[in-house]
Design a protein around this motif. Structure first.
Motif, PDB file in Angstrom:
ATOM      1  N   ARG A  15      15.888  38.163  10.743  1.00 35.36           N
ATOM      2  CA  ARG A  15      14.614  39.241  10.431  1.00 35.36           C
ATOM      3  C   ARG A  15      14.239  40.203  11.477  1.00 35.36           C
ATOM      4  NH1 ARG A  15      11.327  34.412   7.837  1.00 35.36           N
ATOM      5  NH2 ARG A  15      11.905  33.804   9.811  1.00 35.36           N
ATOM      6  N   VAL A  16      14.802  39.659  12.634  1.00 34.10           N
ATOM      7  CA  VAL A  16      14.282  40.316  14.168  1.00 34.10           C
ATOM      8  C   VAL A  16      15.339  41.274  14.300  1.00 34.10           C
ATOM      9  CG1 VAL A  16      13.690  40.116  16.416  1.00 34.10           C
ATOM     10  CG2 VAL A  16      12.828  38.346  14.710  1.00 34.10           C
ATOM     11  N   ASP A  17      15.144  42.577  14.455  1.00 36.30           N
ATOM     12  CA  ASP A  17      15.947  43.806  14.793  1.00 36.30           C
ATOM     13  C   ASP A  17      16.655  43.351  16.027  1.00 36.30           C
ATOM     14  OD1 ASP A  17      15.300  45.251  12.729  1.00 36.30           O
ATOM     15  OD2 ASP A  17      14.048  46.538  13.751  1.00 36.30           O
ATOM     16  N   GLY A  18      18.299  43.249  16.026  1.00 34.43           N
ATOM     17  CA  GLY A  18      18.791  43.108  17.279  1.00 34.43           C
ATOM     18  C   GLY A  18      19.141  41.585  17.481  1.00 34.43           C
ATOM     19  N   GLY A  19      18.532  40.875  16.743  1.00 29.52           N
ATOM     20  CA  GLY A  19      18.845  39.394  17.060  1.00 29.52           C
ATOM     21  C   GLY A  19      20.085  38.929  17.038  1.00 29.52           C
ATOM     22  N   ARG A  20      20.787  39.238  15.947  1.00 33.58           N
ATOM     23  CA  ARG A  20      21.967  38.651  15.831  1.00 33.58           C
ATOM     24  C   ARG A  20      22.953  39.414  16.730  1.00 33.58           C
ATOM     25  NH1 ARG A  20      22.342  34.380  12.276  1.00 33.58           N
ATOM     26  NH2 ARG A  20      24.216  35.013  11.031  1.00 33.58           N
ATOM     27  N   LEU A  21      22.915  40.517  17.050  1.00 30.93           N
ATOM     28  CA  LEU A  21      23.648  41.172  18.160  1.00 30.93           C
ATOM     29  C   LEU A  21      23.322  40.250  19.525  1.00 30.93           C
ATOM     30  CD1 LEU A  21      25.570  43.328  19.352  1.00 30.93           C
ATOM     31  CD2 LEU A  21      23.700  44.833  19.688  1.00 30.93           C
ATOM     32  N   ALA A  22      22.105  40.186  19.788  1.00 34.63           N
ATOM     33  CA  ALA A  22      21.816  39.515  21.141  1.00 34.63           C
ATOM     34  C   ALA A  22      22.368  38.102  21.076  1.00 34.63           C
ATOM     35  CB  ALA A  22      20.342  39.209  21.251  1.00 34.63           C
ATOM     36  N   GLU A  23      22.392  37.370  19.772  1.00 31.76           N
ATOM     37  CA  GLU A  23      22.972  35.813  19.664  1.00 31.76           C
ATOM     38  C   GLU A  23      24.597  36.140  20.091  1.00 31.76           C
ATOM     39  OE1 GLU A  23      24.452  33.001  16.319  1.00 31.76           O
ATOM     40  OE2 GLU A  23      22.814  34.148  16.032  1.00 31.76           O
ATOM     41  N   GLU A  24      25.306  36.931  19.486  1.00 37.64           N
ATOM     42  CA  GLU A  24      26.741  37.387  19.373  1.00 37.64           C
ATOM     43  C   GLU A  24      27.076  37.612  21.120  1.00 37.64           C
ATOM     44  OE1 GLU A  24      30.701  37.080  18.800  1.00 37.64           O
ATOM     45  OE2 GLU A  24      28.881  36.471  17.645  1.00 37.64           O
ATOM     46  N   MET A  25      26.017  38.644  22.031  1.00 38.70           N
ATOM     47  CA  MET A  25      26.502  39.033  23.106  1.00 38.70           C
ATOM     48  C   MET A  25      26.229  37.701  24.108  1.00 38.70           C
ATOM     49  SD  MET A  25      27.380  41.872  23.098  1.00 38.70           S
ATOM     50  CE  MET A  25      27.397  42.306  24.779  1.00 38.70           C
ATOM     51  N   LEU A  26      25.124  36.861  23.829  1.00 40.88           N
ATOM     52  CA  LEU A  26      24.817  35.572  24.717  1.00 40.88           C
ATOM     53  C   LEU A  26      26.434  34.617  24.503  1.00 40.88           C
ATOM     54  CD1 LEU A  26      23.262  34.122  26.183  1.00 40.88           C
ATOM     55  CD2 LEU A  26      22.224  33.065  24.499  1.00 40.88           C
ATOM     56  N   ARG A  27      26.589  34.401  23.267  1.00 35.29           N
ATOM     57  CA  ARG A  27      27.903  33.605  23.048  1.00 35.29           C
ATOM     58  C   ARG A  27      29.082  34.118  23.835  1.00 35.29           C
ATOM     59  NH1 ARG A  27      27.236  29.980  18.976  1.00 35.29           N
ATOM     60  NH2 ARG A  27      25.670  30.544  17.651  1.00 35.29           N
ATOM     61  N   LEU A  28      29.414  35.505  23.779  1.00 32.82           N
ATOM     62  CA  LEU A  28      30.504  36.069  24.437  1.00 32.82           C
ATOM     63  C   LEU A  28      30.387  35.869  26.013  1.00 32.82           C
ATOM     64  CD1 LEU A  28      31.111  39.418  22.590  1.00 32.82           C
ATOM     65  CD2 LEU A  28      32.503  37.255  22.431  1.00 32.82           C
ATOM     66  N   GLU A  29      29.242  36.113  26.356  1.00 33.62           N
ATOM     67  CA  GLU A  29      28.853  36.090  28.000  1.00 33.62           C
ATOM     68  C   GLU A  29      29.066  34.628  28.529  1.00 33.62           C
ATOM     69  OE1 GLU A  29      25.532  37.373  31.332  1.00 33.62           O
ATOM     70  OE2 GLU A  29      25.269  37.843  29.246  1.00 33.62           O
ATOM     71  N   ARG A  30      28.426  33.760  27.877  1.00 34.03           N
ATOM     72  CA  ARG A  30      28.790  32.351  28.194  1.00 34.03           C
ATOM     73  C   ARG A  30      30.095  31.688  28.054  1.00 34.03           C
ATOM     74  NH1 ARG A  30      23.545  28.857  26.288  1.00 34.03           N
ATOM     75  NH2 ARG A  30      21.855  30.006  27.367  1.00 34.03           N
ATOM     76  N   MET A  31      30.827  32.357  27.125  1.00 31.94           N
ATOM     77  CA  MET A  31      32.162  31.966  26.708  1.00 31.94           C
ATOM     78  C   MET A  31      33.003  32.492  28.184  1.00 31.94           C
ATOM     79  SD  MET A  31      35.026  32.594  23.693  1.00 31.94           S
ATOM     80  CE  MET A  31      33.401  32.907  22.518  1.00 31.94           C
ATOM     81  N   ALA A  32      32.737  33.741  28.382  1.00 35.40           N
ATOM     82  CA  ALA A  32      33.677  34.317  29.650  1.00 35.40           C
ATOM     83  C   ALA A  32      33.281  33.526  30.854  1.00 35.40           C
ATOM     84  CB  ALA A  32      33.136  35.673  29.984  1.00 35.40           C
ATOM     85  N   GLN A  33      31.992  32.867  31.064  1.00 33.97           N
ATOM     86  CA  GLN A  33      31.641  32.145  32.177  1.00 33.97           C
ATOM     87  C   GLN A  33      32.350  30.867  32.123  1.00 33.97           C
ATOM     88  OE1 GLN A  33      27.419  32.208  31.571  1.00 33.97           O
ATOM     89  NE2 GLN A  33      27.126  34.316  32.430  1.00 33.97           N
ATOM     90  N   VAL A  34      32.265  30.200  31.186  1.00 30.36           N
ATOM     91  CA  VAL A  34      33.133  28.801  30.862  1.00 30.36           C
ATOM     92  C   VAL A  34      34.538  29.312  31.333  1.00 30.36           C
ATOM     93  CG1 VAL A  34      33.934  27.240  29.279  1.00 30.36           C
ATOM     94  CG2 VAL A  34      31.414  27.741  29.486  1.00 30.36           C
ATOM     95  N   ARG A  35      34.984  30.258  30.706  1.00 34.71           N
ATOM     96  CA  ARG A  35      36.472  30.564  30.779  1.00 34.71           C
ATOM     97  C   ARG A  35      36.705  30.996  32.216  1.00 34.71           C
ATOM     98  NH1 ARG A  35      37.097  33.927  26.583  1.00 34.71           N
ATOM     99  NH2 ARG A  35      36.357  35.549  27.646  1.00 34.71           N
ATOM    100  N   GLY A  36      36.072  31.486  32.891  1.00 37.13           N
ATOM    101  CA  GLY A  36      36.417  31.851  34.452  1.00 37.13           C
ATOM    102  C   GLY A  36      36.378  30.408  35.059  1.00 37.13           C
ATOM    103  N   ALA A  37      35.490  29.403  34.963  1.00 33.02           N
ATOM    104  CA  ALA A  37      35.132  28.169  35.491  1.00 33.02           C
ATOM    105  C   ALA A  37      36.468  27.499  35.368  1.00 33.02           C
ATOM    106  CB  ALA A  37      33.932  27.601  35.396  1.00 33.02           C
ATOM    107  N   LEU A  38      36.928  27.319  34.139  1.00 33.31           N
ATOM    108  CA  LEU A  38      38.237  26.550  33.548  1.00 33.31           C
ATOM    109  C   LEU A  38      39.381  27.361  34.289  1.00 33.31           C
ATOM    110  CD1 LEU A  38      37.462  25.711  30.029  1.00 33.31           C
ATOM    111  CD2 LEU A  38      37.182  24.144  31.949  1.00 33.31           C
ATOM    112  N   ALA A  39      39.267  28.566  34.499  1.00 32.01           N
ATOM    113  CA  ALA A  39      40.442  29.212  35.077  1.00 32.01           C
ATOM    114  C   ALA A  39      40.749  28.950  36.511  1.00 32.01           C
ATOM    115  CB  ALA A  39      40.538  30.688  35.011  1.00 32.01           C
ATOM    116  N   SER A  40      39.357  28.733  37.333  1.00 28.46           N
ATOM    117  CA  SER A  40      39.464  28.269  38.653  1.00 28.46           C
ATOM    118  C   SER A  40      40.088  26.883  38.678  1.00 28.46           C
ATOM    119  CB  SER A  40      38.062  28.433  39.201  1.00 28.46           C
ATOM    120  OG  SER A  40      37.716  29.868  39.354  1.00 28.46           O
ATOM    121  N   LEU A  41      39.569  26.004  37.968  1.00 27.32           N
ATOM    122  CA  LEU A  41      39.983  24.737  37.896  1.00 27.32           C
ATOM    123  C   LEU A  41      41.426  24.545  37.566  1.00 27.32           C
ATOM    124  CD1 LEU A  41      38.989  21.853  37.843  1.00 27.32           C
ATOM    125  CD2 LEU A  41      38.942  21.856  35.579  1.00 27.32           C
TER     126      LEU A  41
END
Length: 91
Positions: free
Chosen positions: A28-54
């Motif tokens: 019901r909040v404007d932009g909330g779902r987009l912000a959720e998806e962007m957060l998921r993508l950003e965190r996924m990229a961070q995890v992927r980077g850490a696992l790549a280094s490992l």
């Protein structure tokens, strides 16, 4: 590099779980779902980077867990999470 211990692997798994646990946005909040998806993508990229280094041998299990936790702390939830209505009445 020495073999990781069970507690180190558990810490890595916990850090990944924490990073990927993102609350559902209030639709019901404007932009909330987009912000959720962007957060998921950003965190996924961070995890992927850490696992790549490992996996490339340039990081230890403990360092990867710490990197994931640090990046999760730097990407907090900035949108309004969904909260179910509470009717407050007895059933």
């Amino acid at each position: 590099m020495t073999a990781p211990t069970a507690p180190e692997v558990q810490e890595l798994a916990a850090a990944i779980r924490e990073a990927m646990t993102v609350p559902v946005a209030d639709s019901r909040v404007d932009g909330g779902r987009l912000a959720e998806e962007m957060l998921r993508l950003e965190r996924m990229a961070q995890v992927r980077g850490a696992l790549a280094s490992l996996s490339e041998g340039t990081s230890s299990v403990s360092a990867a867990a710490e990197t994931i936790r640090d990046s999760t702390a730097h990407t907090p939830v900035t949108y309004t999470p969904y909260e179910p209505k509470r009717d407050g009445g007895a059933r």
